[in-house]
Motif scaffolding. Structure first.
Motif, PDB file in Angstrom:
ATOM      1  N   LEU A  93      43.485  17.792  71.481  1.00  0.00           N
ATOM      2  CA  LEU A  93      43.528  17.528  72.923  1.00  0.00           C
ATOM      3  C   LEU A  93      43.561  18.875  73.630  1.00  0.00           C
ATOM      4  CD1 LEU A  93      46.094  14.592  73.161  1.00  0.00           C
ATOM      5  CD2 LEU A  93      43.668  14.494  73.751  1.00  0.00           C
ATOM      6  N   GLN A 148      41.589  16.498  64.822  1.00  0.00           N
ATOM      7  CA  GLN A 148      41.481  16.011  66.193  1.00  0.00           C
ATOM      8  C   GLN A 148      42.221  16.986  67.092  1.00  0.00           C
ATOM      9  OE1 GLN A 148      42.368  11.814  66.851  1.00  0.00           O
ATOM     10  NE2 GLN A 148      41.925  11.340  64.713  1.00  0.00           N
ATOM     11  N   ALA A 157      41.627  14.448  78.464  1.00  0.00           N
ATOM     12  CA  ALA A 157      40.604  13.729  77.709  1.00  0.00           C
ATOM     13  C   ALA A 157      41.275  12.896  76.633  1.00  0.00           C
ATOM     14  CB  ALA A 157      39.619  14.712  77.072  1.00  0.00           C
ATOM     15  N   ILE A 158      40.523  11.958  76.070  1.00  0.00           N
ATOM     16  CA  ILE A 158      40.998  11.328  74.846  1.00  0.00           C
ATOM     17  C   ILE A 158      40.681  12.300  73.704  1.00  0.00           C
ATOM     18  CG2 ILE A 158      40.578   9.043  75.828  1.00  0.00           C
ATOM     19  CD1 ILE A 158      38.250   8.726  73.904  1.00  0.00           C
ATOM     20  N   PRO A 159      41.322  12.159  72.536  1.00  0.00           N
ATOM     21  CA  PRO A 159      41.171  13.179  71.490  1.00  0.00           C
ATOM     22  C   PRO A 159      39.720  13.401  71.052  1.00  0.00           C
ATOM     23  CG  PRO A 159      43.025  11.747  70.999  1.00  0.00           C
ATOM     24  CD  PRO A 159      42.309  11.124  72.162  1.00  0.00           C
ATOM     25  N   HIS A 215      37.177  14.736  68.109  1.00  0.00           N
ATOM     26  CA  HIS A 215      37.167  14.725  66.652  1.00  0.00           C
ATOM     27  C   HIS A 215      36.171  15.781  66.164  1.00  0.00           C
ATOM     28  CE1 HIS A 215      39.057  10.540  66.156  1.00  0.00           C
ATOM     29  NE2 HIS A 215      38.962  10.732  67.467  1.00  0.00           N
ATOM     30  N   THR A 274      36.409  11.962  79.651  1.00  0.00           N
ATOM     31  CA  THR A 274      37.377  12.878  80.255  1.00  0.00           C
ATOM     32  C   THR A 274      37.730  12.399  81.652  1.00  0.00           C
ATOM     33  OG1 THR A 274      35.588  14.278  81.087  1.00  0.00           O
ATOM     34  CG2 THR A 274      36.554  14.893  78.965  1.00  0.00           C
ATOM     35  N   ARG A 306      33.458  13.170  74.266  1.00  0.00           N
ATOM     36  CA  ARG A 306      34.488  12.179  74.545  1.00  0.00           C
ATOM     37  C   ARG A 306      34.625  11.980  76.057  1.00  0.00           C
ATOM     38  NH1 ARG A 306      34.109  10.693  70.062  1.00  0.00           N
ATOM     39  NH2 ARG A 306      35.700  10.494  68.448  1.00  0.00           N
TER      40      ARG A 306
END
Length: 209
Positions: free
Chosen positions: A102, A100, A78-80, A82, A60, A58
């Motif tokens: 974080l 998910q 960061a964005i979540p 998965h 960051t 993802r």
């Protein structure tokens, strides 16, 4: 002539050394992407289910403030991420789940002065604390089953290399170890601990101010 050359060389060396150090009060922002690679064995739950958590990549972003020359405090966001989860019972039957998370991470880092290598690369090391929050957990056992993963707090280590290509811009390669362990429950019943503890590999563009 020799004395003049020696003085000039010494002055040049001092100038280069001071240029390599990151002075106190500097801010840097790094934008890139990281791959979370969980450890291969993520544990066995109370009912004999073995756990396997897959990886994910993802975007960051991190910010670092230098409280002293070459010593910075960094926050990673960061964005979540998965993750697909596979639960396997003692008979080899599999159940799929997902979550998910974080993983904001706060680190204190030391940046070594530039080495006399191509592009004067600057290695760094850091240590800190990781807080991981899990959400949108789901287990595919039919309707009405509620999987929960507790938040995790653990130590984090960081190593990396900054490769400058302009006065205030660098390309970064780094790796982090995060101690992430979470207690799992299904419909309120404790299942045991899932040990994710990943290595996190990344690349980023770094800008200093």
């Amino acid at each position: 002539m020799k004395l003049q050359s020696l003085v000039l060389a010494a002055a040049t060396a001092l100038t280069m050394t001071s240029a390599f150090a990151v002075p106190a009060g500097t801010w840097t922002v790094a934008a890139g992407a990281h791959y979370v690679d969980p450890k291969s064995d993520n544990g066995t739950l109370n009912n004999g289910l073995s756990v396997d958590v897959d990886g994910d990549v993802r975007p960051t972003i991190s910010g670092e403030y230098f409280v002293a020359n070459n010593i910075g405090v960094e926050l990673l966001a960061a964005i979540p991420f998965h993750h697909d989860i596979t639960l396997t019972d003692t008979n080899g039957n599999e159940v799929d789940a997902k979550t998910q998370h974080l993983p904001p991470t706060l680190s204190v880092q030391y940046h070594f002065d530039g080495y006399n290598l191509p592009m004067n690369v600057k290695p760094f090391v850091g240590v800190g604390v990781n807080y991981t929050t899990f959400f949108k957990e789901r287990v595919y056992l039919g309707n009405g089953n509620d999987l929960e993963l507790d938040d995790s707090v653990g130590v984090a280590g960081h190593i990396g290399l900054d490769i400058p290509f302009a006065a205030t811009e660098s390309f970064r390669i780094d790796a982090r170890y995060m101690d992430i362990k979470t207690d799992a429950s299904l419909n309120g019943t404790d299942l045991g601990e899932v040990d994710i503890s990943p290595w996190v590999y990344g690349v980023a563009f770094v800008k200093s101010f």
